[in-house]
Enzyme design. Structure first.
Site, mmCIF file in Angstrom:
data_model
loop_
_atom_site.group_PDB
_atom_site.id
_atom_site.type_symbol
_atom_site.label_atom_id
_atom_site.label_comp_id
_atom_site.label_asym_id
_atom_site.label_seq_id
_atom_site.Cartn_x
_atom_site.Cartn_y
_atom_site.Cartn_z
ATOM 1 N N HIS A 1 0.868 -1.169 0.000
ATOM 2 C CA HIS A 1 0.000 0.000 0.000
ATOM 3 C C HIS A 1 0.912 1.229 0.000
ATOM 4 C CE1 HIS A 1 -2.393 -3.056 2.248
ATOM 5 N NE2 HIS A 1 -3.432 -2.534 1.623
ATOM 6 N N ASP B 1 2.295 1.867 3.393
ATOM 7 C CA ASP B 1 3.283 0.906 3.902
ATOM 8 C C ASP B 1 4.694 1.391 3.612
ATOM 9 O OD1 ASP B 1 1.186 -0.855 4.527
ATOM 10 O OD2 ASP B 1 1.322 -1.855 2.578
ATOM 11 N N HIS C 1 -11.505 -14.187 3.018
ATOM 12 C CA HIS C 1 -12.665 -13.332 2.775
ATOM 13 C C HIS C 1 -13.862 -14.132 2.271
ATOM 14 C CE1 HIS C 1 -10.032 -9.457 2.281
ATOM 15 N NE2 HIS C 1 -9.908 -10.032 3.464
ATOM 16 N N ASP D 1 -4.989 -13.677 -3.281
ATOM 17 C CA ASP D 1 -4.420 -13.549 -1.941
ATOM 18 C C ASP D 1 -4.577 -14.874 -1.208
ATOM 19 O OD1 ASP D 1 -3.631 -10.961 -2.261
ATOM 20 O OD2 ASP D 1 -5.208 -10.068 -1.030
ATOM 21 N N ASP E 1 -11.641 -12.061 10.340
ATOM 22 C CA ASP E 1 -10.614 -12.316 9.332
ATOM 23 C C ASP E 1 -9.314 -12.711 10.026
ATOM 24 O OD1 ASP E 1 -9.225 -12.438 6.988
ATOM 25 O OD2 ASP E 1 -9.264 -10.286 6.574
#
Length: 387
Positions: A54, A57, A220, A245, A255
């Site tokens: 990101h 990050d 997810h 992912d 999660d």
């Protein structure tokens, strides 16, 4: 069998994964912040192919232009020194309080415009660093109460945002595609585009649907109680699996982001079997969180475990498919018939075929066993190392 990963395996990790400090809603961080350049070096030593990020990050939110360039320079130096790649990048549109009601679908129009500019700025950096996929996870795009969000308007705004981003990358001549990442809930009570199916349907309404695919995450889909390999199969069938992912999840709960293979092992086996048989050419990207119980030795052990588990499952799946008894069991289960068109001779021939209905022996067909249990036990034997 050698389960030591190499860059040819195309394993990638988000900077936010090994860099997670262990902070959660009930407790503070248990580890110090990790320098992105150090993450690149350590993951390279473990055999990874690349890293993803990101914007926040890599470049702390609010950094000056000078600070931004300094962070990028150090990151580039680490990439150059290790040969690590950046196949994907994304935007953090969820951490700062400004995104408390979402980004592309925030009721506040100014926030939506800011979110687009923030995304576009990071798209430029992503392309500079070699990314070919840009992931969009709308973690704050949703609501907790019915009157707070007109979902039809919100979907209009989301479509508008993706259409604008598609227009931008097209005008810039970027070789970049977008991958929408679904999630049913958390952090919002209900998130828009909650599953692979929702995202695939949404993509068909966009102005440049060829630029958009999905980035499904194991946990997810399983949070919604869905079969993850089935969702991946549909994304592959649609030609829309642009990224994936990998992690672990144990049932319908929060999660967990466990290391890959540490959750539903059977689903992980069938997932690897599917990806390898389908010839999926994209990175095998791990989006997990090393448990907050671990120090940095545990962080790297967890990352190594993700790759090792994938390679073990890849080996077991290949052995399953190569087993002569499995080949016989697949034939007994009529998989070859499923691959054959139901009416390859056309509608007229189907309607004229008395054996298809008038003389079809439904009782005999109903009595035929499908031999699925034997086939499944062979798979279990291979998964558990008994064959």
């Amino acid at each position: 069998m050698n389960y030591q990963p190499t860059p040819e395996d195309r394993f990638t990790f988000g900077l936010w994964t090994v860099g997670w400090q262990g902070r959660d809603p009930f407790g503070d961080a248990t580890r110090q912040a990790l320098d992105p350049a150090e993450s690149v070096r350590r993951l390279s030593e473990l055999g990874a192919y690349g890293v993803t990020f990101h914007d926040d990050d890599l470049i702390p939110f609010g950094s000056s232009d000078t600070e931004r360039e300094s962070h990028i320079k150090r990151f580039r130096q680490a990439l150059d020194a290790t040969g690590m790649k950046v196949p994907m990048a994304t935007t953090n549109l969820f951490t700062h309080p400004v995104f408390k009601d979402g980004a592309f679908t925030a009721n506040d129009r100014d926030v939506r415009r800011y979110a687009l500019r923030k995304t576009i700025r990071n798209i430029d950096l992503a392309v500079e660093l070699g990314a070919s996929v840009y992931v969009a996870w709308g973690g704050r795009e949703g609501a907790e109460s019915g009157a707070a969000k007109d979902v039809r308007d919100a979907l209009d705004r989301m479509k508008e945002a993706f259409d604008l981003l598609g227009e931008y990358v097209t005008e810039q001549g970027y070789d970049l595609k977008f991958a929408i990442e679904p999630k049913p809930n958390e952090p919002r009570g209900d998130i828009l585009l909650p599953t692979v199916g929702h995202a695939l349907a949404f993509i068909e309404r966009l102005e440049r649907p060829e630029l958009y695919g999905v980035n499904p995450e194991v946990g997810h889909e399983q949070m919604a109680g869905l079969n993850f390999p089935h969702g991946i199969a549909q994304a592959l069938w649609a030609g829309k699996l642009f990224h994936i992912d990998l992690n672990g999840q144990s049932g319908i709960k929060y999660d967990q982001d466990l290391r890959f293979g540490a959750g539903d092992l059977r689903a992980a086996f069938w997932l690897v079997d599917l990806l390898e048989r389908a010839g999926y050419a994209g990175p095998r990207h791990f989006d997990f969180k090393p448990p907050r119980t671990e120090d940095f030795d545990g962080v790297w052990a967890s990352a190594a475990g993700c790759m090792r588990n994938y390679l073990i499952l890849k080996d077991r799946a290949a052995a399953f498919r190569a087993d002569p008894q499995v080949q016989e069991a697949l034939a007994a289960a009529r998989l070859d018939e499923l691959a054959r068109p139901t009416a390859e001779d056309g509608l007229a021939a189907l309607l004229a075929d008395r054996s298809a209905y008038d003389t079809f022996d439904v009782d005999a067909a109903a009595a035929r066993g499908m031999a699925f249990e034997h086939l499944d036990q062979l798979a279990m034997d291979h998964l558990l190392g008994a064959r």
